[in-house]
Each structure stands twice: as structure tokens, then as C-alpha cells.
Design an enzyme around this catalytic site. Structure first.
Site, PDB file in Angstrom:
ATOM      1  N   SER A 253      48.416  47.466  40.699  1.00 51.15           N
ATOM      2  CA  SER A 253      49.740  47.437  40.086  1.00 51.15           C
ATOM      3  C   SER A 253      50.581  46.296  40.645  1.00 51.15           C
ATOM      4  O   SER A 253      50.429  45.898  41.807  1.00 51.15           O
ATOM      5  CB  SER A 253      50.452  48.768  40.345  1.00 51.15           C
TER       6      SER A 253
ATOM      7  N   THR B 218      52.031  46.100  31.114  1.00 51.16           N
ATOM      8  CA  THR B 218      52.551  47.403  30.703  1.00 51.16           C
ATOM      9  C   THR B 218      53.742  47.166  29.789  1.00 51.16           C
ATOM     10  O   THR B 218      54.694  46.483  30.163  1.00 51.16           O
ATOM     11  CB  THR B 218      52.951  48.241  31.920  1.00 51.16           C
TER      12      THR B 218
ATOM     13  N   HIS C  68      52.311  56.733  29.517  1.00 45.66           N
ATOM     14  CA  HIS C  68      52.652  56.517  30.928  1.00 45.66           C
ATOM     15  C   HIS C  68      52.591  57.824  31.721  1.00 45.66           C
ATOM     16  O   HIS C  68      53.382  58.069  32.631  1.00 45.66           O
ATOM     17  CB  HIS C  68      54.043  55.890  31.053  1.00 45.66           C
TER      18      HIS C  68
ATOM     19  N   GLY D 200      46.495  62.193  31.353  1.00 46.07           N
ATOM     20  CA  GLY D 200      46.018  63.569  31.329  1.00 46.07           C
ATOM     21  C   GLY D 200      44.531  63.761  31.520  1.00 46.07           C
ATOM     22  O   GLY D 200      44.061  64.907  31.481  1.00 46.07           O
TER      23      GLY D 200
ATOM     24  N   ARG E 283      63.405  60.363  35.689  1.00 46.99           N
ATOM     25  CA  ARG E 283      62.511  61.344  36.311  1.00 46.99           C
ATOM     26  C   ARG E 283      63.335  62.254  37.210  1.00 46.99           C
ATOM     27  O   ARG E 283      63.729  61.887  38.321  1.00 46.99           O
ATOM     28  CB  ARG E 283      61.401  60.594  37.070  1.00 46.99           C
TER      29      ARG E 283
ATOM     30  N   GLY F   5      44.500  58.340  36.577  1.00 46.00           N
ATOM     31  CA  GLY F   5      45.621  58.007  37.426  1.00 46.00           C
ATOM     32  C   GLY F   5      45.866  58.968  38.562  1.00 46.00           C
ATOM     33  O   GLY F   5      45.344  58.799  39.668  1.00 46.00           O
ATOM     34  N   ARG F   6      46.653  60.002  38.313  1.00 45.17           N
ATOM     35  CA  ARG F   6      47.073  60.899  39.388  1.00 45.17           C
ATOM     36  C   ARG F   6      45.918  61.443  40.224  1.00 45.17           C
ATOM     37  O   ARG F   6      46.052  61.550  41.448  1.00 45.17           O
ATOM     38  CB  ARG F   6      47.898  62.051  38.812  1.00 45.17           C
TER      39      ARG F   6
ATOM     40  N   TYR G  75      53.984  44.088  35.359  1.00 40.55           N
ATOM     41  CA  TYR G  75      55.321  44.384  34.854  1.00 40.55           C
ATOM     42  C   TYR G  75      56.043  43.055  34.655  1.00 40.55           C
ATOM     43  O   TYR G  75      56.041  42.200  35.550  1.00 40.55           O
ATOM     44  CB  TYR G  75      56.107  45.251  35.844  1.00 40.55           C
TER      45      TYR G  75
ATOM     46  N   ARG H 157      41.334  64.704  33.165  1.00 40.13           N
ATOM     47  CA  ARG H 157      41.106  65.520  34.356  1.00 40.13           C
ATOM     48  C   ARG H 157      39.668  65.978  34.515  1.00 40.13           C
ATOM     49  O   ARG H 157      39.381  66.770  35.416  1.00 40.13           O
ATOM     50  CB  ARG H 157      42.019  66.773  34.317  1.00 40.13           C
TER      51      ARG H 157
ATOM     52  N   LYS I 175      48.988  47.930  27.874  1.00 41.64           N
ATOM     53  CA  LYS I 175      49.050  49.345  28.257  1.00 41.64           C
ATOM     54  C   LYS I 175      50.367  49.956  27.807  1.00 41.64           C
ATOM     55  O   LYS I 175      51.452  49.427  28.103  1.00 41.64           O
ATOM     56  CB  LYS I 175      48.926  49.497  29.773  1.00 41.64           C
TER      57      LYS I 175
ATOM     58  N   ASP J 188      44.662  56.766  28.486  1.00 43.07           N
ATOM     59  CA  ASP J 188      45.037  57.421  29.735  1.00 43.07           C
ATOM     60  C   ASP J 188      46.077  58.484  29.437  1.00 43.07           C
ATOM     61  O   ASP J 188      46.407  58.741  28.287  1.00 43.07           O
ATOM     62  CB  ASP J 188      45.471  56.415  30.812  1.00 43.07           C
TER      63      ASP J 188
END
Length: 374
Positions: free
Chosen positions: A120, A168, A269, A302, A177, A323-324, A142, A304, A245, A300
Site C-alpha cells: 500500500s 485505488t 473497499h 469478504g 468509520r 485483506g483482513r 493513492y 474468507r 481497484k 475483494d
């Protein structure tokens, strides 16, 4: 509140971790509450964050039978580079928030797993440090208010040996957030946007009177004026593959092809930008049909499990970004934790391919899907 991050997780990643939900639990135990909120939270009421998983669960697969699946091979190639499976590590900011080795640990794990690692703009290690690991590295960009600095980043990524650029395009500014707003989230000492060497990261370290210091920093650094003409200029300036993205609308996917993009990432995102945006998997087939093979399509938000990867392939994707779960693995057990996340996805994907009657990625694209009500 302590911001100390453990160097190793309390769990035995081989004995105790059997799916990505196990990794998630281990990470939650390892991280301070405000860091956990930063990693796991979404924007607004987190409607889109929840929708990403719900939408994937609604996709039912129609398996084929009586096919030889003695050898299920998940290998593929993206942007001219062979890889072990149709998975790449998504761009994620500030890995050192969850582990002192930061992106370097994740890049080593990705190299060992044979998949690309996306660095990133807001990495807590530099582009050069990450590419120095030696794996396939994509650079997520970015677009900055200072265009000169933007193009300096691009030149650094090219010089460092990055294999692709990933602008992105869904962040004119950071989504609201609420977990970070309530926590008045700031970066701790020693964690910074290492690629932004001109010192603009200091704002992210100053405790705000209200809101998120990280959001304030990105608001001052990112331009809200990015347009298609900027992507056209990027295409003229670089020979690297360009992967946009943050595309959800089919007409934007078509425009991406027209301006010379080599790939798009169908993404909201991770539910962190427009709350109420559609789940990526719900528009994936339409986007893939619209581009008609003229560029690579990734998904991307979700993912899992290996079954989720198969769902994406069946709906027309060439691969996925994860990601996460990578940050969960890093928080739980450093490089070994990230390696376990990627190993699990590989194991689950081979299992899902075989049980669906597919001997590889090409066959997965032919699997029929149904969407359950709900």
C-alpha cells in the site's frame, strides 16, 4: 490503553487454527481494542461490511460429478506472472499496527505461498524494503494532492521492481468509520506511512479533539479530484500493468478497459467507504460480462475461504484479493500466521475444486451458480 503488540501469537497456528474464523479469534485476543476496531470496522452503520459476507453465503454452487479430479491444480497466471493459486494479498495500511515486522513478514509469507503481495501507499515499510523480500509485489497507489509526489511514488515502484500498479479509485476521502471516530484513533509512535517520506504522516499521530487522526491525515494527503484523465496519463507514463481497484459499476469497468487498464478489482473497499454500496460479488458476473475478457477481473471484500474463491471464479473472476485475514494472521503469529492463512486458502480451494468436479481454475469458470433468497 496499551498499544503494545505481541511479537508472536498465543495460539499454535498448526494445532489450533483450522479455518480463517479461528485466525480471526486469535487476532482479536492479541490486539488492543482500538487497533482491532481499526482493522475490522467499516463505515457508517457497517451495512455494506455485513453485506459482503451475506452476499457470498447466498451464492450456491452446482457441482459436477464423474470427472477425474485426482489432480486438482489451483495454479494460474495473472498479468504474465505464474502463481500458485488465484489469490493475492490485498493492499492494507500500517501492518506494523499489528506486528513489529509489518509488511515484511506478510511479504515473506506471500512469497513462500507463491502469491502476489500488494504494498500500500500507506505501508509502514517502504516499497524498497518490501520488494527486497524477492516475491511478486504489486504497488497500490493513492493519488496524492501533490501530483509530483504521486509520480515520484510510481517511479519508485517501477525502480524497485513492482510487477503492477493498482490505483485505488474509490477513495476521494476516507469513509466515515465510526469505530475510529469514537476511539479518536491515532497512529502510535513507530508506525507511519513509510512511503510518504516528506513528513505528512505527523498529522496521523496527533490526538484529535474529535474524529480520527488517520482520516484527517488521508484527507489532507489524498486528492478528491482523481478522474479518468489521470488514469489515461498514468497509462502513458508506465509500461507496468494497471489494475483499477474499487470498481462496481459495469459502465466504469468498460471505461477502465477503454483507458487501457489491464485489470480491475471489483471492490467496495471491504465496506469501509460508501456504506450502502452493493456487495462486490453481487455485481461480479455483470462486470465480467461487460468487459468480456478484455481485462483481468479480480474480486475483494469478504473473501474468507477457498469456497469463496471458487464462488468468485464461477462468477467470472480471474482471482481474488484477501485483506483482513492477512492482518489477523500477522497479529496472531507474525509471518507464520500469514503463512497459515494462505495455506488454509490453498487447502480449501483444492478441496472445493475437487468436490465441485473441477481439476483446475479453467474448469471452475464453468461451474453454474444459483443465488439463494435472503
Amino acid at each position: 490503553m496499551s498499544r503494545t503488540v505481541p511479537t508472536t501469537g498465543p495460539w499454535d497456528v498448526d494445532r489450533d487454527v483450522h479455518c480463517l474464523e479461528d485466525v480471526e479469534r486469535a487476532a482479536r485476543e492479541a490486539l488492543p481494542a482500538d487497533v482491532w476496531d481499526f482493522v475490522s470496522g467499516g463505515s457508517g452503520g457497517e451495512v455494506t461490511l455485513a453485506a459482503n459476507r451475506a452476499a457470498l453465503r447466498r451464492i450456491a454452487l452446482v457441482p459436477r460429478v464423474l470427472r477425474d479430479v485426482a489432480h486438482c491444480d489451483p495454479q494460474t497466471s495473472l498479468f504474465g506472472v505464474p502463481q500458485a493459486m488465484p489469490v493475492a494479498v490485498a493492499p492494507l495500511a500500517y501492518h506494523k499496527l499489528v506486528h513489529p515486522e509489518g509488511e515484511l513478514a506478510g511479504a515473506r509469507a506471500a512469497k513462500a505461498a507463491g502469491v502476489p503481495f500488494t504494498a500500500s501507499t500507506l505501508s509502514s515499510c517502504t516499497i524498497e524494503e518490501i520488494t527486497g523480500i524477492g516475491g511478486t509485489v504489486w504497488f497500490q497507489l493513492y493519488w496524492l494532492r501533490d501530483r509530483k509526489k504521486t509520480f515520484e511514488l510510481i517511479e519508485r515502484a517501477e525502480a524497485a521492481g513492482c510487477a503492477a500498479l493498482m490505483p485505488t479509485v474509490d477513495v476521494p476521502w476516507m469513509g466515515r468509520r465510526l469505530r475510529d471516530v469514537r476511539n479518536r484513533f491515532t497512529l502510535p509512535p513507530g508506525v507511519e506511512a513509510a512511503n510518504l517520506t516528506w513528513g505528512s504522516g505527523s498529522e496521523a499521530h496527533r490526538a484529535p479533539t474529535s474524529g480520527s487522526a488517520v482520516a484527517s491525515h488521508t484527507g489532507s494527503a489524498f486528492t478528491p479530484s482523481l478522474t479518468w484523465s489521470d488514469i489515461e496519463e498514468l497509462r502513458r507514463r508506465t509500461r507496468l500493468p494497471i489494475i483499477l481497484k474499487g470498481v462496481l459499476a459495469p459502465q466504469d469497468a468498460r471505461r477502465a478497459v477503454d483507458v487501457g487498464a489491464d485489470g480491475i478489482v471489483v471492490s467496495n473497499h471491504g465496506g469501509r467507504q460508501l456504506d450502502g454500496a452493493v456487495a462486490g460479488v453481487d455485481v461480479l458476473a455483470e462486470v465480467a460480462t461487460e468487459v468480456g475478457g478484455a481485462c483481468r477481473v479480480l474480486l475483494d471484500s469478504g473473501i474468507r475461504s477457498g469456497t469463496d474463491v471458487l464462488r468468485a471464479l464461477a462468477l467470472g473472476a480471474d482471482g481474488v484479493l484477501v485483506g483482513r485475514p492477512v492482518l489477523w494472521g500477522l497479529a496472531a503469529a507474525g509471518e507464520r500466521g500469514v503463512g497459515r492463512v494462505l495455506d488454509l486458502l490453498a487447502e480449501e480451494l483444492r478441496d472445493a475444486l475437487g468436490l465441485a468436479g473441477c481439476d483446475g481454475v479453467k474448469a471452475a469458470r464453468e461451474i453454474r451458480t444459483l443465488t439463494r433468497a435472503g
